[in-house]
Design a protein around this motif. Structure first.
Motif, PDB file in Angstrom:
ATOM      1  N   ASP A   1       3.726  -0.162   8.175  1.00 52.14           N
ATOM      2  CA  ASP A   1       2.639   0.163   7.245  1.00 52.14           C
ATOM      3  C   ASP A   1       3.100   0.311   5.800  1.00 52.14           C
ATOM      4  OD1 ASP A   1       4.153   2.373   7.493  1.00 52.14           O
ATOM      5  OD2 ASP A   1       2.504   3.778   7.916  1.00 52.14           O
ATOM      6  N   ARG A   2       4.357  -0.100   5.487  1.00 51.00           N
ATOM      7  CA  ARG A   2       4.827   0.099   4.112  1.00 51.00           C
ATOM      8  C   ARG A   2       5.989  -0.836   3.833  1.00 51.00           C
ATOM      9  NH1 ARG A   2       8.682   4.849   5.709  1.00 51.00           N
ATOM     10  NH2 ARG A   2       8.812   4.164   7.858  1.00 51.00           N
TER      11      ARG A   2
ATOM     12  N   GLU B   1       0.805  -1.218   0.000  1.00 50.92           N
ATOM     13  CA  GLU B   1       0.000   0.000   0.000  1.00 50.92           C
ATOM     14  C   GLU B   1       0.834   1.262   0.000  1.00 50.92           C
ATOM     15  OE1 GLU B   1      -2.781  -1.052   3.025  1.00 50.92           O
ATOM     16  OE2 GLU B   1      -4.182  -1.791   1.500  1.00 50.92           O
ATOM     17  N   ASN B   2       1.978   1.188   0.658  1.00 48.42           N
ATOM     18  CA  ASN B   2       2.887   2.339   0.671  1.00 48.42           C
ATOM     19  C   ASN B   2       4.303   1.828   0.511  1.00 48.42           C
ATOM     20  OD1 ASN B   2       1.027   4.488   1.519  1.00 48.42           O
ATOM     21  ND2 ASN B   2       0.816   3.176   3.321  1.00 48.42           N
ATOM     22  N   GLU B   3       5.143   2.668  -0.090  1.00 52.34           N
ATOM     23  CA  GLU B   3       6.540   2.256  -0.108  1.00 52.34           C
ATOM     24  C   GLU B   3       7.469   3.444   0.017  1.00 52.34           C
ATOM     25  OE1 GLU B   3       7.867   0.187  -3.652  1.00 52.34           O
ATOM     26  OE2 GLU B   3       6.081   0.884  -4.705  1.00 52.34           O
ATOM     27  N   SER B   4       8.605   3.203   0.648  1.00 53.82           N
ATOM     28  CA  SER B   4       9.603   4.260   0.833  1.00 53.82           C
ATOM     29  C   SER B   4      10.966   3.718   0.460  1.00 53.82           C
ATOM     30  CB  SER B   4       9.704   4.699   2.301  1.00 53.82           C
ATOM     31  OG  SER B   4       8.441   4.932   2.848  1.00 53.82           O
TER      32      SER B   4
END
Ligand SMILES: Cc1cc2nc3c(=O)[nH]c(=O)nc-3n(C[C@H](O)[C@H](O)[C@H](O)COP(=O)(O)OP(=O)(O)OC[C@H]3O[C@@H](n4cnc5c(N)ncnc54)[C@H](O)[C@@H]3O)c2cc1C
Ligand code: SF4
Length: 559
Positions: free
Chosen positions: A250-251, A111-114
């Protein structure tokens, strides 16, 4: 200075090729024999099951066991280790109209990526390079996904034979006939013990090698049938851990930079991944190219060091390590592909063939797609009037692979890995230009250099690795324990190396091996083979891993 290529292992591929030797009535006959219960081998078994469902006359011709899958691990999944963020494309095709993605054992969509560039104390968030974007992909444990795929393969009619290592390739009249499995119950000097069981000849109409990275029989087959391509294969070593954590992640996170050194003279290419496994676990790993030069480098210890970074330490705070493992990744990509992926009676798929997209750190969907295409090719060759043993009969496999997304994807990024052999900054700039031009730049392909040919240097890098505290940072022996490895220590040695090597080579191997198998001594190197988790790194850096007794090695469940 020295290089590992100066001390080649006393290994001859030809020693692992034999004609069937069991009397004909004692040979185990199967229709199609698949070596390796990874995503490639299991996809092949599942696709064959689907095709045979509608072709009872071909199924009957394949005999009592139409499809068998050999696996050296204790069970399917025991030797599977990956990141893993999975591109679902090939799974969708394989299970079309039968299973939905939400019925598969994923931990959820990305859902999220960094992406961060790390220095020792800081983390600079940078935009994700296009090759690293994971929209539409799902997080998995490959070991868990492998167990599920094995269930699907069995439901589709395949017979799974775990704890069975394929040791020799059976060849007669110029065609692959199957494999000979390894003996069980031998002592350290090869003497039969009370529980001795000799190996058997397993003969088949088609043998599919889906052994993954550093495939033992794959290497033997490339040599026997002259299939190797022009460029050599190169590898990276991945070491990873699974942690139970207090606060959910969360990612998905990727990092570059520290603890690797950017200078071109070190040739340290790689980075880390940190993926959420549901609400209460995460997995983190370090992947480093095995063309590195420093005798003192240790990927196991780089991962320990990474965990001391404020960004990573914060994620693990209050948590507990629950599993550890290591495995190599073939990184040569398109340039290092064999010139042909079939021979009479034989097909090669997945990581064994080198189907990995390095900048994207993806191989699972290529393994699944190639396994499915191998099944379709084997099935086509079994139609009436055909025989898979005829030279060229299985060439439809190569043709189908060349038409598939696998080929296109790998072609576009083909020069990225060699670019990074020129150092992080120049490599990064070249990679950017390659992405922008979809692989049209550079006009002339770059060259890969074998990992064993890279000249070694020595720094005092090891002094910086953190001392293990048993909570955040660990030594190699506790890591081996966390892999579930219970190999009996009186097995014959399965690692082929020269023992009388100079200190630089002995110490290179000691640091390289994540499982503390080697110890540099005054005379050369000592070996404790029972620690081995079969990562394959030694084959890249001057030795040769052969499969130990079936059922030994790690017993991964979450990697
Ligand atoms: C650290 C790491 C991170 C990765 N991250 C990702 C990611 O996030 N996403 C992604 O798509 N890909 C990732 N990959 C790559 C991906 O895991 C591989 O491309 C994929 O697993 C290849 O599948 P395979 O079936 O070809 O081989 P494998 O998964 O290696 O399976 C081969 C199987 O064959 C068995 N076997 C081998 N030889 C024999 C023998 N002689 N006899 C009997 N059994 C044998 C092995 O025990 C194993 O079970 C990663 C790899 C690593 C190491
Ligand atoms: S001995 Fe070789 S294959 Fe086994 S864990 Fe060590 S480096 Fe990996």
């Amino acid at each position: 200075m020295t290089k590992p290529a100066d001390f080649p292992p006393p290994f001859r591929a030809a020693d692992y090729v034999a004609a069937p030797s069991d009397p004909p009535d004692e040979r185990i006959e199967v229709g199609i024999l698949i070596v390796g219960a990874g995503p490639a081998g299991l996809a092949c078994a599942i696709r064959l099951g689907q095709l045979l469902e509608d072709a009872p006359e071909i199924r009957d011709r394949l005999g009592e066991v139409p499809v068998a899958v050999l696996e050296k691990g204790k069970q399917a999944g025991s030797h599977l280790l990956s990141g893993a963020v999975v591109n679902p494309r090939a799974l969708r095709r394989l299970f079309k109209g039968r299973k939905r993605i939400d019925e598969m054992p994923f931990y959820g969509p990305v859902e999220n990526e960094s992406v961060y560039f790390l220095t020792k104390q800081n983390a600079l968030r940078i935009p994700a390079p296009p090759t690293m974007k994971n929209d539409g992909n799902y997080v998995a444990s490959l070991s868990r996904l492998g167990r599920w795929l094995a269930e699907q393969a069995e439901e589709a009619g395949a017979m799974l034979l775990p704890e069975t290592a394929a040791e020799k390739l059976l060849v007669s009249d110029g065609r692959a006939r199957g494999v000979r499995t390894g003996d069980k119950g031998r002592g350290r000097d090869g003497e039969p013990l009370a529980n001795f069981e000799p190996g058997s000849d397993l003969v088949a109409k088609v043998t599919v090698l889906a052994e993954g990275t550093q495939g033992h029989l794959t290497g033997v087959a490339l040599d026997r049938f002259g299939l190797a391509g022009e460029s050599p294969q190169v590898w990276a070593l991945g070491v990873k851990e699974v942690w139970k954590i207090k606060r959910p992640l969360d990612r998905v996170i990727h990092t570059m930079g520290w603890p690797l050194r950017p200078g071109a003279k070190y040739r340290e290419f790689g980075g880390s991944f940190i993926y959420p496994l549901g609400e209460d676990m995460l997995t983190l790993g370090m992947v480093v190219g095995l063309d590195y030069r420093d005798v003192e480098l240790s990927v196991h210890d780089l991962l320990q060091e990474l965990k001391t970074h404020p960004l990573v330490r914060g994620l693990l705070d209050g948590g507990e390590r629950v599993e550890w493992g290591a495995k190599t990744i073939p990184e040569g990509g398109f340039l290092a592909l064999p010139k042909q992926l079939h021979a009479p009676g034989l097909l090669i798929c997945g990581d064994g063939a080198g189907l990995v997209n390095v900048p994207a750190l993806k191989g699972i969907h290529y393994a699944i797609e190639s396994g499915s295409l191998a099944a379709e090719a084997a099935f086509a060759a079994l139609q009436r009037g055909q025989t898979p043993a005829t030279p060229g009969a299985l060439s439809v496999y190569d043709e189908a692979l060349k038409r598939s997304f696998v080929w296109k994807d790998l072609y576009e990024v083909r020069n990225m890995r060699p670019a990074f052999g020129r150092g992080f900054w120049l490599g990064g700039a070249l990679a950017g230009a390659m992405t922008a031009t979809k692989g049209r730049f550079p006009r002339r392909d770059l060259e890969l250099e074998r990992d064993v040919d890279v000249e070694l240097i020595r720094t005092d890098r090891a002094m910086d690795f953190p001392a293990p505290d048993g909570k955040l940072t660990f030594d190699k022996l506790s890591s081996v324990f966390a892999s579930g490895n219970k190999t009996r220590d009186d097995q014959p040695n399965h690692i082929v190396i020269r023992r009388d090597v100079p200190q630089d080579i002995a110490q290179l191997w000691e640091r390289l091996c994540p499982a503390q198998v080697y110890e540099a001594t005054e005379k050369g190197v000592d070996v404790t083979p029972s620690n081995c988790v079969q990562c394959g790194a030694i084959t890249a850096k001057g030795g040769r891993l052969t499969p130990p007794e079936g059922g030994s090695g790690p017993e991964y469940t979450l990697t």
